[in-house]
Design a protein around this motif. Structure first.
Motif, PDB file in Angstrom:
ATOM      1  N   GLY A  16      53.683  51.196 -14.204  1.00 16.34           N
ATOM      2  CA  GLY A  16      53.569  52.558 -14.729  1.00 16.34           C
ATOM      3  C   GLY A  16      53.171  52.509 -16.188  1.00 16.34           C
ATOM      4  N   SER A  17      53.547  53.511 -16.944  1.00 15.48           N
ATOM      5  CA  SER A  17      53.162  53.624 -18.350  1.00 15.48           C
ATOM      6  C   SER A  17      53.591  52.399 -19.154  1.00 15.48           C
ATOM      7  CB  SER A  17      53.778  54.882 -18.965  1.00 15.48           C
ATOM      8  OG  SER A  17      53.272  56.038 -18.335  1.00 15.48           O
ATOM      9  N   GLU A  18      52.605  51.719 -19.712  1.00 19.03           N
ATOM     10  CA  GLU A  18      52.783  50.568 -20.599  1.00 19.03           C
ATOM     11  C   GLU A  18      53.434  49.357 -19.926  1.00 19.03           C
ATOM     12  OE1 GLU A  18      54.703  52.587 -24.054  1.00 19.03           O
ATOM     13  OE2 GLU A  18      52.814  52.075 -25.047  1.00 19.03           O
ATOM     14  N   SER A  19      53.438  49.313 -18.609  1.00 11.85           N
ATOM     15  CA  SER A  19      53.952  48.120 -17.925  1.00 11.85           C
ATOM     16  C   SER A  19      52.993  46.961 -18.162  1.00 11.85           C
ATOM     17  CB  SER A  19      54.057  48.371 -16.417  1.00 11.85           C
ATOM     18  OG  SER A  19      54.956  49.404 -16.124  1.00 11.85           O
ATOM     19  N   PRO A  20      53.475  45.812 -18.637  1.00  9.65           N
ATOM     20  CA  PRO A  20      52.572  44.666 -18.822  1.00  9.65           C
ATOM     21  C   PRO A  20      52.167  44.059 -17.479  1.00  9.65           C
ATOM     22  CG  PRO A  20      54.826  44.061 -19.387  1.00  9.65           C
ATOM     23  CD  PRO A  20      54.850  45.533 -19.078  1.00  9.65           C
ATOM     24  N   VAL A  21      50.872  43.797 -17.343  1.00 11.41           N
ATOM     25  CA  VAL A  21      50.328  43.179 -16.134  1.00 11.41           C
ATOM     26  C   VAL A  21      49.427  42.023 -16.564  1.00 11.41           C
ATOM     27  CG1 VAL A  21      48.912  43.486 -14.077  1.00 11.41           C
ATOM     28  CG2 VAL A  21      50.386  45.350 -14.858  1.00 11.41           C
ATOM     29  N   GLY A  22      49.731  40.824 -16.122  1.00 13.59           N
ATOM     30  CA  GLY A  22      48.915  39.673 -16.473  1.00 13.59           C
ATOM     31  C   GLY A  22      47.601  39.643 -15.710  1.00 13.59           C
ATOM     32  N   ILE A  23      46.562  39.128 -16.343  1.00 11.19           N
ATOM     33  CA  ILE A  23      45.267  38.918 -15.696  1.00 11.19           C
ATOM     34  C   ILE A  23      44.864  37.476 -15.959  1.00 11.19           C
ATOM     35  CG2 ILE A  23      42.824  39.552 -15.603  1.00 11.19           C
ATOM     36  CD1 ILE A  23      43.566  42.350 -16.433  1.00 11.19           C
ATOM     37  N   CYS A  24      44.875  36.663 -14.922  1.00 10.57           N
ATOM     38  CA  CYS A  24      44.527  35.240 -15.042  1.00 10.57           C
ATOM     39  C   CYS A  24      43.367  34.963 -14.097  1.00 10.57           C
ATOM     40  CB  CYS A  24      45.745  34.377 -14.698  1.00 10.57           C
ATOM     41  SG  CYS A  24      45.473  32.605 -14.909  1.00 10.57           S
ATOM     42  N   MET A  25      42.155  35.034 -14.623  1.00 12.03           N
ATOM     43  CA  MET A  25      40.952  34.924 -13.796  1.00 12.03           C
ATOM     44  C   MET A  25      39.828  34.264 -14.564  1.00 12.03           C
ATOM     45  SD  MET A  25      40.728  38.702 -12.073  1.00 12.03           S
ATOM     46  CE  MET A  25      42.083  39.381 -11.130  1.00 12.03           C
ATOM     47  N   PRO A  26      38.872  33.669 -13.853  1.00 10.59           N
ATOM     48  CA  PRO A  26      37.632  33.263 -14.512  1.00 10.59           C
ATOM     49  C   PRO A  26      36.814  34.513 -14.819  1.00 10.59           C
ATOM     50  CG  PRO A  26      37.461  32.941 -12.153  1.00 10.59           C
ATOM     51  CD  PRO A  26      38.878  33.374 -12.420  1.00 10.59           C
ATOM     52  N   ARG A  27      35.754  34.358 -15.581  1.00  6.84           N
ATOM     53  CA  ARG A  27      34.880  35.506 -15.871  1.00  6.84           C
ATOM     54  C   ARG A  27      34.104  35.863 -14.604  1.00  6.84           C
ATOM     55  NH1 ARG A  27      32.264  32.817 -21.139  1.00  6.84           N
ATOM     56  NH2 ARG A  27      34.154  31.601 -21.533  1.00  6.84           N
ATOM     57  N   CYS A  28      34.403  37.037 -14.053  1.00  7.40           N
ATOM     58  CA  CYS A  28      33.776  37.475 -12.813  1.00  7.40           C
ATOM     59  C   CYS A  28      33.977  38.982 -12.678  1.00  7.40           C
ATOM     60  CB  CYS A  28      34.390  36.749 -11.612  1.00  7.40           C
ATOM     61  SG  CYS A  28      36.167  37.026 -11.431  1.00  7.40           S
ATOM     62  N   GLU A  29      33.369  39.568 -11.646  1.00  4.85           N
ATOM     63  CA  GLU A  29      33.503  41.023 -11.466  1.00  4.85           C
ATOM     64  C   GLU A  29      34.948  41.416 -11.172  1.00  4.85           C
ATOM     65  OE1 GLU A  29      32.142  39.391  -7.427  1.00  4.85           O
ATOM     66  OE2 GLU A  29      31.918  38.944  -9.551  1.00  4.85           O
ATOM     67  N   GLY A  43      49.048  50.886 -17.173  1.00  2.22           N
ATOM     68  CA  GLY A  43      49.632  49.645 -17.637  1.00  2.22           C
ATOM     69  C   GLY A  43      48.942  49.056 -18.853  1.00  2.22           C
ATOM     70  N   CYS A  44      49.472  47.929 -19.293  1.00  2.00           N
ATOM     71  CA  CYS A  44      48.986  47.195 -20.454  1.00  2.00           C
ATOM     72  C   CYS A  44      48.603  45.797 -19.963  1.00  2.00           C
ATOM     73  CB  CYS A  44      50.093  47.138 -21.502  1.00  2.00           C
ATOM     74  SG  CYS A  44      49.856  45.927 -22.814  1.00  2.00           S
ATOM     75  N   PHE A  45      47.318  45.432 -20.038  1.00  2.00           N
ATOM     76  CA  PHE A  45      46.929  44.144 -19.482  1.00  2.00           C
ATOM     77  C   PHE A  45      47.174  43.010 -20.482  1.00  2.00           C
ATOM     78  CE2 PHE A  45      42.782  45.529 -21.222  1.00  2.00           C
ATOM     79  CZ  PHE A  45      42.298  44.367 -21.819  1.00  2.00           C
ATOM     80  N   VAL A  46      47.577  41.863 -19.930  1.00  2.00           N
ATOM     81  CA  VAL A  46      47.880  40.672 -20.724  1.00  2.00           C
ATOM     82  C   VAL A  46      46.934  39.564 -20.272  1.00  2.00           C
ATOM     83  CG1 VAL A  46      49.657  39.039 -21.447  1.00  2.00           C
ATOM     84  CG2 VAL A  46      50.307  41.373 -20.772  1.00  2.00           C
ATOM     85  N   PRO A  47      45.884  39.256 -21.031  1.00  3.59           N
ATOM     86  CA  PRO A  47      44.941  38.211 -20.615  1.00  3.59           C
ATOM     87  C   PRO A  47      45.598  36.836 -20.667  1.00  3.59           C
ATOM     88  CG  PRO A  47      44.013  39.610 -22.358  1.00  3.59           C
ATOM     89  CD  PRO A  47      45.468  39.888 -22.294  1.00  3.59           C
ATOM     90  N   LEU A  48      45.368  36.055 -19.624  1.00  2.00           N
ATOM     91  CA  LEU A  48      45.896  34.697 -19.535  1.00  2.00           C
ATOM     92  C   LEU A  48      44.748  33.744 -19.221  1.00  2.00           C
ATOM     93  CD1 LEU A  48      48.963  35.576 -17.286  1.00  2.00           C
ATOM     94  CD2 LEU A  48      49.083  35.003 -19.724  1.00  2.00           C
ATOM     95  N   ASP A  49      44.702  32.619 -19.902  1.00  2.00           N
ATOM     96  CA  ASP A  49      43.650  31.638 -19.669  1.00  2.00           C
ATOM     97  C   ASP A  49      44.121  30.635 -18.632  1.00  2.00           C
ATOM     98  OD1 ASP A  49      41.702  29.685 -19.731  1.00  2.00           O
ATOM     99  OD2 ASP A  49      41.495  29.701 -21.913  1.00  2.00           O
ATOM    100  N   PRO A  50      43.465  30.563 -17.461  1.00  2.00           N
ATOM    101  CA  PRO A  50      43.900  29.616 -16.424  1.00  2.00           C
ATOM    102  C   PRO A  50      43.830  28.164 -16.868  1.00  2.00           C
ATOM    103  CG  PRO A  50      41.794  30.628 -15.852  1.00  2.00           C
ATOM    104  CD  PRO A  50      42.322  31.370 -17.033  1.00  2.00           C
ATOM    105  N   ALA A  51      43.082  27.882 -17.940  1.00  2.00           N
ATOM    106  CA  ALA A  51      42.965  26.509 -18.436  1.00  2.00           C
ATOM    107  C   ALA A  51      44.046  26.160 -19.452  1.00  2.00           C
ATOM    108  CB  ALA A  51      41.585  26.293 -19.061  1.00  2.00           C
ATOM    109  N   ASP A  52      44.897  27.111 -19.792  1.00  2.00           N
ATOM    110  CA  ASP A  52      45.957  26.843 -20.764  1.00  2.00           C
ATOM    111  C   ASP A  52      46.927  25.784 -20.252  1.00  2.00           C
ATOM    112  OD1 ASP A  52      45.281  28.378 -22.922  1.00  2.00           O
ATOM    113  OD2 ASP A  52      46.541  30.087 -22.395  1.00  2.00           O
ATOM    114  N   PRO A  53      47.499  24.984 -21.150  1.00  2.00           N
ATOM    115  CA  PRO A  53      48.547  24.048 -20.738  1.00  2.00           C
ATOM    116  C   PRO A  53      49.728  24.810 -20.143  1.00  2.00           C
ATOM    117  CG  PRO A  53      47.787  23.569 -22.974  1.00  2.00           C
ATOM    118  CD  PRO A  53      47.172  24.881 -22.578  1.00  2.00           C
ATOM    119  N   PRO A  54      50.418  24.240 -19.178  1.00  2.00           N
ATOM    120  CA  PRO A  54      51.546  24.926 -18.536  1.00  2.00           C
ATOM    121  C   PRO A  54      52.600  25.431 -19.518  1.00  2.00           C
ATOM    122  CG  PRO A  54      50.974  22.952 -17.309  1.00  2.00           C
ATOM    123  CD  PRO A  54      50.155  22.922 -18.551  1.00  2.00           C
TER     124      PRO A  54
END
Length: 242
Positions: A16-29, A43-54
């Motif tokens: 809902g309003s301002e709920s953080p949602v992660g996005i972990c994807m390669p560059r694609c549609e 919501g509020c999107f949180v970009p995540l890099d799939p190549a990041d160290p664990p």
């Protein structure tokens, strides 16, 4: 339509309003649909890099505490098993039966749009919250300053985890233009990027100076330049080089 359906599915999962949602994807549609779906759900999107160290991935997830993380089949494995994940499949079957969110979630200017984490090079990664009014002010100013008066084609060569991606992602969407989502592999390959820019007739490119310098060593450098606007930013540069 896909973004509206995704927003409905996210709403069913408690976003809902301002709920953080992660996005972990390669560059694609799917990445573009994910961003729009989260925003349409309020919501509020949180970009995540799939190549990041664990360790970095876990630290960001612990700090942001997203209700859910959107992934693709290629990136689901990068997310810790304890995290709730929604995997967007290539055929969009995940939410093909979802009706658009009705009524839509009202969004006000002071609401959070996205949460971006710093590199952490001087310590722990820190989350920087960007509000809808920040994005709106920036995009409208950019349109005015650059004299964008017609739909144009923009090349997105940055990951979503870099703030400069907003230029190539948002400006075309609000001016009727096209977002050309360039894969990481193509964006680092001068010949492959030149092929795309020439075949597609890309008008605008925003790029970091270090990235542009790396591409400049190619004999096809002039072919990968955009037709109308080259925007250099995000790092220090020099007038003599420009």
């Amino acid at each position: 339509r896909a973004a509206d359906q995704l927003a409905s599915l996210l709403h069913e999962h408690g976003v809902g309003s301002e709920s953080p949602v992660g996005i972990c994807m390669p560059r694609c549609e799917h990445m573009v649909v994910a961003v729009l779906g989260v925003l349409k759900a309020g919501g509020c999107f949180v970009p995540l890099d799939p190549a990041d160290p664990p360790a970095r991935m876990s630290r960001i997830l612990m700090d942001a505490n997203p209700r859910i993380v959107l992934t693709t089949p290629a990136t689901t494995k990068a997310i810790p098993p304890s995290t709730t994940v929604l995997e967007l499949d290539p055929e969009w079957k995940l939410f093909e039966s979802c009706l658009p969110l009705n009524p839509p979630v009202p969004v006000v200017p002071a609401m959070a749009a996205y949460l971006l984490y710093t590199s952490g090079s001087t310590g722990q990664p820190k989350g920087v919250l960007v509000e809808h009014r920040n994005v709106t002010s920036y995009v409208l100013a950019l349109i005015q300053q650059l004299g964008i008066d017609t739909p144009l084609k923009y090349a997105l060569v940055q990951p979503l985890t870099v703030d400069s991606s907003i230029t190539a992602l948002t400006v075309p969407l609000v001016t009727g233009g096209e977002v050309h989502v360039i894969s990481r592999e193509r964006s680092l390959d001068a010949a492959a990027l030149a092929d795309w820019m020439q075949a597609q007739g890309v008008d605008c490119l925003k790029i970091a100076p270090s990235h542009l310098r790396a591409l400049q060593t190619s004999p096809r450098f002039s072919e990968l330049l955009p037709r109308r606007l080259l925007i250099v930013g995000g790092e220090a540069s020099t007038w003599s080089w420009l």
